[in-house]
Design an enzyme around this catalytic site. Structure first.
Site, PDB file in Angstrom:
ATOM      1  N   PRO A 191      51.235 -11.696  18.378  1.00 38.00           N
ATOM      2  CG  PRO A 191      50.004 -13.520  17.641  1.00 38.00           C
ATOM      3  CD  PRO A 191      49.887 -12.279  18.467  1.00 38.00           C
ATOM      4  CG  ASN A 192      54.381 -14.579  14.444  1.00 37.56           C
ATOM      5  OD1 ASN A 192      55.334 -15.249  14.835  1.00 37.56           O
ATOM      6  ND2 ASN A 192      53.183 -15.110  14.236  1.00 37.56           N
TER       7      ASN A 192
ATOM      8  NE  ARG B 198      55.059 -12.247  10.544  1.00 38.38           N
ATOM      9  CZ  ARG B 198      53.878 -11.797  10.948  1.00 38.38           C
ATOM     10  NH1 ARG B 198      53.779 -10.671  11.617  1.00 38.38           N
ATOM     11  NH2 ARG B 198      52.809 -12.494  10.714  1.00 38.38           N
TER      12      ARG B 198
ATOM     13  CE1 TYR C 271      51.897  -8.192   8.397  1.00 43.35           C
ATOM     14  CE2 TYR C 271      53.541  -9.900   7.973  1.00 43.35           C
ATOM     15  CZ  TYR C 271      52.230  -9.529   8.206  1.00 43.35           C
ATOM     16  OH  TYR C 271      51.241 -10.481   8.254  1.00 43.35           O
TER      17      TYR C 271
ATOM     18  CG  ASN D  98      48.607  -5.755  14.622  1.00 43.54           C
ATOM     19  OD1 ASN D  98      48.006  -6.829  14.448  1.00 43.54           O
ATOM     20  ND2 ASN D  98      49.472  -5.271  13.751  1.00 43.54           N
TER      21      ASN D  98
ATOM     22  CB  ALA E 298      47.674 -15.041  13.259  1.00 37.90           C
TER      23      ALA E 298
ATOM     24  CG  HIS F   8      42.856 -13.483  11.161  1.00 36.29           C
ATOM     25  ND1 HIS F   8      42.227 -12.332  10.736  1.00 36.29           N
ATOM     26  CD2 HIS F   8      44.187 -13.274  10.933  1.00 36.29           C
ATOM     27  CE1 HIS F   8      43.133 -11.486  10.251  1.00 36.29           C
ATOM     28  NE2 HIS F   8      44.330 -12.033  10.373  1.00 36.29           N
TER      29      HIS F   8
ATOM     30  CG  ASP G  66      34.586 -13.600  25.282  1.00 36.79           C
ATOM     31  OD1 ASP G  66      33.730 -13.035  24.571  1.00 36.79           O
ATOM     32  OD2 ASP G  66      34.518 -14.802  25.604  1.00 36.79           O
TER      33      ASP G  66
ATOM     34  CD  GLU H  67      40.627  -5.538  14.260  1.00 35.40           C
ATOM     35  OE1 GLU H  67      39.419  -5.238  14.279  1.00 35.40           O
ATOM     36  OE2 GLU H  67      41.070  -6.590  13.751  1.00 35.40           O
TER      37      GLU H  67
ATOM     38  CG  HIS I  82      44.955  -5.853  11.154  1.00 37.97           C
ATOM     39  ND1 HIS I  82      45.380  -6.961  11.848  1.00 37.97           N
ATOM     40  CD2 HIS I  82      43.660  -5.662  11.470  1.00 37.97           C
ATOM     41  CE1 HIS I  82      44.371  -7.426  12.550  1.00 37.97           C
ATOM     42  NE2 HIS I  82      43.314  -6.669  12.346  1.00 37.97           N
TER      43      HIS I  82
ATOM     44  CB  SER J 196      49.194  -6.228   5.799  1.00 34.56           C
ATOM     45  OG  SER J 196      48.478  -7.144   6.622  1.00 34.56           O
TER      46      SER J 196
ATOM     47  NE  ARG K 167      48.785 -10.389   4.052  1.00 36.04           N
ATOM     48  CZ  ARG K 167      49.439 -10.659   5.185  1.00 36.04           C
ATOM     49  NH1 ARG K 167      49.233  -9.898   6.262  1.00 36.04           N
ATOM     50  NH2 ARG K 167      50.292 -11.655   5.229  1.00 36.04           N
TER      51      ARG K 167
ATOM     52  NE  ARG L  66      47.402 -13.299   6.028  1.00 31.25           N
ATOM     53  CZ  ARG L  66      48.279 -13.781   6.915  1.00 31.25           C
ATOM     54  NH1 ARG L  66      48.223 -13.409   8.178  1.00 31.25           N
ATOM     55  NH2 ARG L  66      49.222 -14.633   6.550  1.00 31.25           N
TER      56      ARG L  66
HETATM   57  C1  DQA Z   1      48.595  -8.400  10.873  1.00 37.67           C
HETATM   58  C2  DQA Z   1      47.747  -9.174   9.873  1.00 37.67           C
HETATM   59  C3  DQA Z   1      47.494 -10.585  10.364  1.00 37.67           C
HETATM   60  O1  DQA Z   1      46.721 -11.297   9.416  1.00 37.67           O
HETATM   61  C4  DQA Z   1      48.804 -11.307  10.549  1.00 37.67           C
HETATM   62  O2  DQA Z   1      48.589 -12.601  11.069  1.00 37.67           O
HETATM   63  C5  DQA Z   1      49.781 -10.562  11.396  1.00 37.67           C
HETATM   64  C6  DQA Z   1      49.878  -9.120  11.221  1.00 37.67           C
HETATM   65  C7  DQA Z   1      48.990  -7.003  10.325  1.00 37.67           C
HETATM   66  O3  DQA Z   1      49.456  -6.192  11.122  1.00 37.67           O
HETATM   67  O4  DQA Z   1      48.862  -6.754   9.129  1.00 37.67           O
HETATM   68  O5  DQA Z   1      50.548 -11.136  12.154  1.00 37.67           O
HETATM   69  O6  DQA Z   1      47.829  -8.200  12.050  1.00 37.67           O
END
Ligand code: DQA
Length: 150
Positions: A11-12, A19, A24, A75, A78, A81, A88, A99, A101, A103, A108, A112
């Site tokens: 997401p996002n 953003r 990012y 990735n 959110a 978390h 699962d 995995e 991320h 950031s 942070r 997170r």
């Molecule tokens: C993220 C870190 C997450 O905490 C955040 O919600 C994201 C991006 C990252 O790529 O740093 O959406 O996964």
């Protein structure tokens, strides 16, 4: 045939570049996908990339990857978390999981600092921006090659 790797962004992450660029970066998702595909070509991996804002769709892709891929980069944004369903699904995936991320989640907000995904992953990379994805693909290629030669 080149080993197949699926890169899943959650997401996002469709808003990359727009953003919170201070967190990012300015690269867009299209830039990130192109960098992953190019890195895959350089190290002999067939990379495909997907992004969704929907937890169920991410889970369906993880299920689909069981039969079709050798490794997953994920990735989950959110959902890392909050979701129990994504880890699962990852526990039912036998290939290598990295995995990611962009950031450094540990530098942070406290919410997170914990990712439910980490315990299901082969490896975790955070804080290196898009370079983390490229490094992950290199490591996947090396690991898959050493498994093939074992
Ligand atoms: C993220 C870190 C997450 O905490 C955040 O919600 C994201 C991006 C990252 O790529 O740093 O959406 O996964």
């Amino acid at each position: 045939m080149s080993p197949a790797v699926l890169v899943i962004n959650g997401p996002n992450l469709n808003l990359l570049g727009l953003r919170e660029p201070a967190v990012y970066g300015r690269e867009t998702l299209a830039d990130l996908d192109a960098a992953c595909i190019a890195e895959g070509e350089a190290v002999g991996l067939a990379v495909s990339c997907r992004q969704s804002n929907h937890e169920g769709e991410l889970i369906d892709w993880i299920h689909g990857a069981r039969e079709t891929t050798d490794a997953l980069l994920i990735n989950a944004g959110a959902y890392s978390h909050t979701s129990q369903a994504i880890p699962d699904a990852l526990r039912a995936y036998a290939g290598m999981i990295v995995e990611l991320h962009l950031s450094n989640i540990y530098a942070r907000e406290p919410f997170r600092h914990h990712s439910h995904i980490s315990a299901t992953a082969t490896a975790v990379i955070c804080g290196l921006g898009s370079a983390g994805y490229r490094l992950a693909l290199r490591a996947v290629a090396e690991r898959l090659a050493s498994l093939r030669n074992a």
